[in-house]
Scaffold this active site. Sequence first.
Site, PDB file in Angstrom:
ATOM      1  N   ARG A  15       0.972  -1.228  -0.035  1.00 10.97           N
ATOM      2  CA  ARG A  15       0.190  -0.143  -0.022  1.00 10.97           C
ATOM      3  C   ARG A  15       0.917   1.257  -0.123  1.00 10.97           C
ATOM      4  O   ARG A  15       0.604   2.050  -0.848  1.00 10.97           O
ATOM      5  CB  ARG A  15      -0.958   0.027   1.423  1.00 10.97           C
ATOM      6  CG  ARG A  15      -1.806  -1.031   1.027  1.00 10.97           C
ATOM      7  CD  ARG A  15      -2.830  -1.005   2.384  1.00 10.97           C
ATOM      8  NE  ARG A  15      -3.698  -1.952   2.216  1.00 10.97           N
ATOM      9  CZ  ARG A  15      -4.101  -2.969   3.162  1.00 10.97           C
ATOM     10  NH1 ARG A  15      -3.252  -3.071   4.243  1.00 10.97           N
ATOM     11  NH2 ARG A  15      -4.809  -4.070   2.977  1.00 10.97           N
ATOM     12  N   PHE A  18     -11.714  -4.046  -5.955  1.00  8.30           N
ATOM     13  CA  PHE A  18     -11.800  -4.897  -4.996  1.00  8.30           C
ATOM     14  C   PHE A  18     -11.078  -4.294  -3.809  1.00  8.30           C
ATOM     15  O   PHE A  18     -10.137  -4.497  -2.987  1.00  8.30           O
ATOM     16  CB  PHE A  18     -10.880  -6.266  -5.333  1.00  8.30           C
ATOM     17  CG  PHE A  18     -11.023  -6.772  -6.579  1.00  8.30           C
ATOM     18  CD1 PHE A  18     -12.332  -7.639  -6.583  1.00  8.30           C
ATOM     19  CD2 PHE A  18     -10.468  -6.577  -7.462  1.00  8.30           C
ATOM     20  CE1 PHE A  18     -12.362  -8.458  -7.861  1.00  8.30           C
ATOM     21  CE2 PHE A  18     -10.645  -7.258  -8.994  1.00  8.30           C
ATOM     22  CZ  PHE A  18     -11.855  -8.192  -9.013  1.00  8.30           C
ATOM     23  N   CYS A  65      -3.440 -13.080  -5.091  1.00  9.41           N
ATOM     24  CA  CYS A  65      -2.768 -13.971  -4.038  1.00  9.41           C
ATOM     25  C   CYS A  65      -3.022 -15.533  -4.205  1.00  9.41           C
ATOM     26  O   CYS A  65      -3.416 -16.141  -2.994  1.00  9.41           O
ATOM     27  CB  CYS A  65      -3.680 -13.362  -2.758  1.00  9.41           C
ATOM     28  SG  CYS A  65      -5.572 -13.584  -2.969  1.00  9.41           S
TER      29      CYS A  65
HETATM   30  N1  SAH Z   1      -7.476  -4.353  -1.681  1.00 13.02           N
HETATM   31  C1  SAH Z   1      -8.341  -4.843  -0.338  1.00 13.02           C
HETATM   32  C2  SAH Z   1      -8.206  -6.244  -0.059  1.00 13.02           C
HETATM   33  C3  SAH Z   1      -8.972  -7.072  -1.125  1.00 13.02           C
HETATM   34  S1  SAH Z   1      -9.932  -8.653  -0.613  1.00 13.02           S
HETATM   35  C4  SAH Z   1      -7.457  -4.244   0.919  1.00 13.02           C
HETATM   36  O1  SAH Z   1      -6.517  -3.573   0.451  1.00 13.02           O
HETATM   37  O2  SAH Z   1      -7.827  -4.425   1.932  1.00 13.02           O
HETATM   38  C5  SAH Z   1     -11.059  -8.930  -1.912  1.00 13.02           C
HETATM   39  C6  SAH Z   1     -12.178  -7.947  -1.985  1.00 13.02           C
HETATM   40  O3  SAH Z   1     -12.715  -8.540  -3.254  1.00 13.02           O
HETATM   41  C7  SAH Z   1     -13.404  -8.380  -0.800  1.00 13.02           C
HETATM   42  O4  SAH Z   1     -13.509  -7.122  -0.216  1.00 13.02           O
HETATM   43  C8  SAH Z   1     -14.307  -8.840  -1.546  1.00 13.02           C
HETATM   44  O5  SAH Z   1     -15.638  -8.391  -1.162  1.00 13.02           O
HETATM   45  C9  SAH Z   1     -14.167  -8.306  -3.079  1.00 13.02           C
HETATM   46  N2  SAH Z   1     -14.813  -9.185  -4.113  1.00 13.02           N
HETATM   47  C10 SAH Z   1     -14.786 -10.403  -4.395  1.00 13.02           C
HETATM   48  N3  SAH Z   1     -15.426 -10.735  -5.640  1.00 13.02           N
HETATM   49  C11 SAH Z   1     -15.460  -9.639  -6.111  1.00 13.02           C
HETATM   50  C12 SAH Z   1     -16.079  -9.143  -7.445  1.00 13.02           C
HETATM   51  N4  SAH Z   1     -16.270 -10.085  -8.293  1.00 13.02           N
HETATM   52  N5  SAH Z   1     -16.246  -7.632  -7.678  1.00 13.02           N
HETATM   53  C13 SAH Z   1     -16.137  -6.907  -6.784  1.00 13.02           C
HETATM   54  N6  SAH Z   1     -15.560  -7.265  -5.546  1.00 13.02           N
HETATM   55  C14 SAH Z   1     -15.620  -8.528  -5.304  1.00 13.02           C
END
Ligand code: SAH
Length: 395
Positions: free
Chosen positions: A211, A227, A339
Amino acid sequence: MENIQLKKGKEKSILHRHPWLFSGAIDRQSDGLKNGDLVKINNSEGKFLAYGYFNGQSKISVRVLDWDENAKINKDWWKLKIQHSIEKRNSILAGKSCNSVRLIYSESDKLPGLIVDKYDQILVVQFLTLGIEMVKEEIIEILSELVKPKLIIEKSDAPARLLEGLKPIIRIAKGKESESLISILENNLKFWVDANLGQKSGYYLDQRENRKIVASYAKDKKVLDCFCYSGGFSIHALQAGATSVTGVDSSETALNAFEENLKLNNFTNKEVNLVEQDVFNYLRSLDKNTTDFDLIILDPPKLAPSRSSVDKAKKAYKELNLQAMKVLKSGGILATFSCSSAIDLETFKQIISWAATDAGVDVQFMHYFGQPIDHPILSSFPESEYLKGILCKIL
Ligand code: SAH
């Protein structure tokens, strides 16, 4: 202690210090050996190789605890291992800009089956195997003594437990549930973590360093955080001077937490647009002629949970990256992550280059992202490497 004797030629992985022993390698076992027991692993000639714990219900029959024949696996042994693991995280906590870390990361910390996350004064503990389940009360006592947390929550609900013949368990092991909502500090920014019993919402501690790096490219930039969850990347980008941030996530709970995190950091006056939508659909719906983000972050959930899902996942990663490249300005930056441990960096690079070809752009790989030191990668255990990412410049 009970014994296991390996078939001839099946001792290689243990000699290479890989911590898993599969059932096919076992020739004989003592009659009294029960699931969850500590066990001594010997080669086909009866010579000592390692100590571990046994579970005949799992494909991974033994997980190794120690390769030293003189080791005595008792409460003092567990305490020392846990203490070492905690000490290794001191450098992250020492600067006072972060108060939350993964304290124990399973096999990588030589404590297979045990994951412990520290969110300031709260510990969230996962016992993922039968062997570790057998000693969990001791482990909770040791953690209480060494860390002195206000609250310990056991969140042993990962699907991996089913493979060990274990049911999910979520409970308060110490303290009061009413204290489960806290704000944590990461890189001097604040984030809410709701470690309560009902909902599975913690925080993604593994992106702490990434980040910061991504934010260093965000000044005066229009950022799209795909996401976004509770806004980890976005809040860092705003702090670094991003002109606007669009966060997309399919979870309403995540976006509510994002809103709260904006308030917590006094960023309510910033230009932020939150979109509750599937990222694939969102990216496809954007007008490619008028959309012009400077910086896009793609941090999807694990798209390849197993080896058998790799082909399907490669297509999904390619599609995501292709769509993102199409809505980035020329000269823009894409920070793209995976991941999935089943997809290695070389494969991920290949996926990005396929996406670039289809998008009709050139891509420079500027930086490779990985895991922070509280999610260590053990050289003898490649399975511990899962998080990878590439910072790409789109030409
Ligand atoms: N970038 C974030 C962590 C991402 S975890 C951070 O820095 O904290 C993955 C995320 O993707 C979750 O919040 C989940 O709700 C979301 N997610 C999963 N599948 C998805 C989709 N198809 N479209 C949008 N969001 C999605």
